[in-house]
Design an enzyme around this catalytic site. Structure first.
Site, PDB file in Angstrom:
ATOM      1  N   ARG A 156      62.844  32.304  58.274  1.00  0.00           N
ATOM      2  CA  ARG A 156      64.046  31.991  57.248  1.00  0.00           C
ATOM      3  C   ARG A 156      65.410  31.631  56.203  1.00  0.00           C
ATOM      4  NH1 ARG A 156      69.119  33.605  57.876  1.00  0.00           N
ATOM      5  NH2 ARG A 156      68.987  35.099  59.485  1.00  0.00           N
TER       6      ARG A 156
ATOM      7  N   TYR B 296      63.221  41.729  30.387  1.00  0.00           N
ATOM      8  CA  TYR B 296      62.374  42.153  31.525  1.00  0.00           C
ATOM      9  C   TYR B 296      63.405  43.659  32.226  1.00  0.00           C
ATOM     10  CZ  TYR B 296      60.304  43.818  35.723  1.00  0.00           C
ATOM     11  OH  TYR B 296      59.497  44.230  36.759  1.00  0.00           O
TER      12      TYR B 296
ATOM     13  N   LYS C 242      53.528  36.325  37.677  1.00  0.00           N
ATOM     14  CA  LYS C 242      52.721  35.958  37.299  1.00  0.00           C
ATOM     15  C   LYS C 242      51.966  34.872  36.905  1.00  0.00           C
ATOM     16  CE  LYS C 242      55.660  39.377  36.124  1.00  0.00           C
ATOM     17  NZ  LYS C 242      55.274  40.661  36.948  1.00  0.00           N
TER      18      LYS C 242
ATOM     19  N   ASP D 188      64.550  32.057  32.278  1.00  0.00           N
ATOM     20  CA  ASP D 188      63.925  32.902  33.044  1.00  0.00           C
ATOM     21  C   ASP D 188      62.543  32.179  32.179  1.00  0.00           C
ATOM     22  OD1 ASP D 188      61.982  34.580  33.395  1.00  0.00           O
ATOM     23  OD2 ASP D 188      62.368  36.183  33.851  1.00  0.00           O
TER      24      ASP D 188
END
Ligand SMILES: Cc1ncc(COP(=O)(O)O)c(C=O)c1O
Length: 379
Positions: free
Chosen positions: A48, A100, A198, A173
């Protein structure tokens, strides 16, 4: 030696395994790392916190974006969640209004209830952003540019300068253009956010997110939240992203070329009422975008004359695939009101122009003749 970005990406993750000389970064599928003795570590303790495959990806992202440090997450929204944890109850953010739907949802349904408030603004209008930044409690501006789905363009340089003058953070973004075309940190932004599902991944086969911080101080805070909250990307998916990144320049070049031809075709088509593509001369943000980026990307929105035609178009496409997401080698057609923007209330969608006649294309790398023939047939 400083390398060009195509070289850096093609060789992403190479030469990281001195023991075997493996050219490709191994997938370190391990949760934990053995210590030689108390007080000594290999540099890795628990996956992690850090994992060698994820680290290869995070270092590639930081180098490509030109930031102090990169972070990889299990989704773009996990990356956005990490950024939003920088804020406290009472803090406000100025946010691009047509963004978005999932980003809207996390802001409204997760962060507003705990006191972090978004003020939505048309960020293609610098004067509106300037007024919003002056409101009490504002700590940051969060830009999605080009915006989703209407591809409005924010002037990152001008807005980051306004934010910096007030001591506020600029977060961008950069999912739609990537660091290959648009370089927010060089334009004055502090943090870049990605849905790496993406263009960065590029094959519609992995869900991932990323952040890159400009300064070590911000990186330290984000790193604390990444490790404390734990929405990290697993090693297999980190490896898939590293592999995807190698061909990003080639993919994006073909996608942009296809998108330009498709946008011009749609703009001429009698059954299409409007086209939004920043590369078209009529697009209002074109000059700002070309002043700040190296290309217009491969996302297109268009509207047809009547909503009644939409189901038929979505059913009859053969090359475009009717699916939500974007940026992959396969071309997709999306119906924003039913998919990506379904979580935005109807009155807001109507005001923004996200209506029932609007379709969005993510253009892939197929032969453009097949894509044009598909559109011609369904229109
Ligand atoms: C611009 C943009 N930002 C963020 C996200 C969220 O990313 P993810 O779906 O990887 O969580 C998306 C997803 O579609 C997006 O299009």
């Amino acid at each position: 030696m400083s390398m060009n970005i195509e070289t850096l990406l093609a060789q992403a993750g190479c030469g990281r395994d001195a023991r075997t000389g493996a050219l490709s970064t191994p997938i370190y599928q391990t949760a934990t790392f053995e210590h030689p003795e108390l007080g000594r570590s290999t540099g890795f303790d628990y996956s992690r916190t850090s994992n060698p495959t994820r680290l290869a990806l995070e270092e590639t992202l930081a180098a490509a974006e030109g930031g102090a440090r990169g972070f990889a997450f299990g989704s773009g929204l996990a990356a956005i969640d990490c950024v939003l944890r920088l804020f406290q109850p009472g803090d406000r953010l100025v946010v691009t209004e047509d963004l978005y739907g999932g980003t809207f949802r996390i802001l409204e349904k997760v962060f507003r209830p705990v006191g972090v408030e978004a003020i939505y603004v048309d960020t293609s209008r610098v004067e509106l952003v300037a007024a919003a930044l002056a409101q009490p409690g504002v700590r940051a501006v969060f830009l999605e540019t080009p915006s989703n789905p209407l591809l409005k363009i924010a002037d990152i340089r001008a807005i980051a300068a306004l934010a910096q003058a007030r001591g506020l953070l600029t977060i961008v973004d950069n999912t739609f253009l990537t660091f290959l075309l648009q370089r927010p940190l060089e334009l004055g932004a502090d943090i870049v956010v990605y849905s790496a599902s993406k263009y960065l991944g590029g094959h519609n086969d992995v869900v991932a997110g990323a952040l890159v911080a400009r300064t070590p101080a911000l990186a330290e805070r984000l790193g604390f939240f990444q490790n404390s909250v734990g929405g990290v990307l697993g090693p297999q998916d980190a490896w898939l992203l590293l592999r995807g990144l190698k061909t990003l320049p080639l993919r994006l070049r073909q996608q942009q070329e296809n998108a330009r031809l498709i946008a011009e075709f749609l703009a001429r088509h009698p059954r299409v009422s409007q086209v939004w593509y920043p590369g078209l001369p009529a697009h209002p943000g074109r000059d700002v975008l070309l002043g700040e980026s190296a290309g217009c990307g491969a996302m297109i929105a268009f509207s047809v004359e009547s909503a009644a035609r939409v189901p038929d178009i979505l059913k009859r496409v053969r090359v475009f695939r009717f699916a939500e997401s974007l940026g992959g080698v396969e071309s997709l057609i999306t119906y924003p009101i039913a998919q990506t923007h379904a979580d935005i209330p109807v009155d807001i969608r109507d005001r923004l122009g996200i209506h029932d006649r609007l379709l969005r294309l993510s253009v892939g790398i197929e032969n453009v003749a097949d894509l044009l023939a598909d559109l011609e047939a369904v229109l």
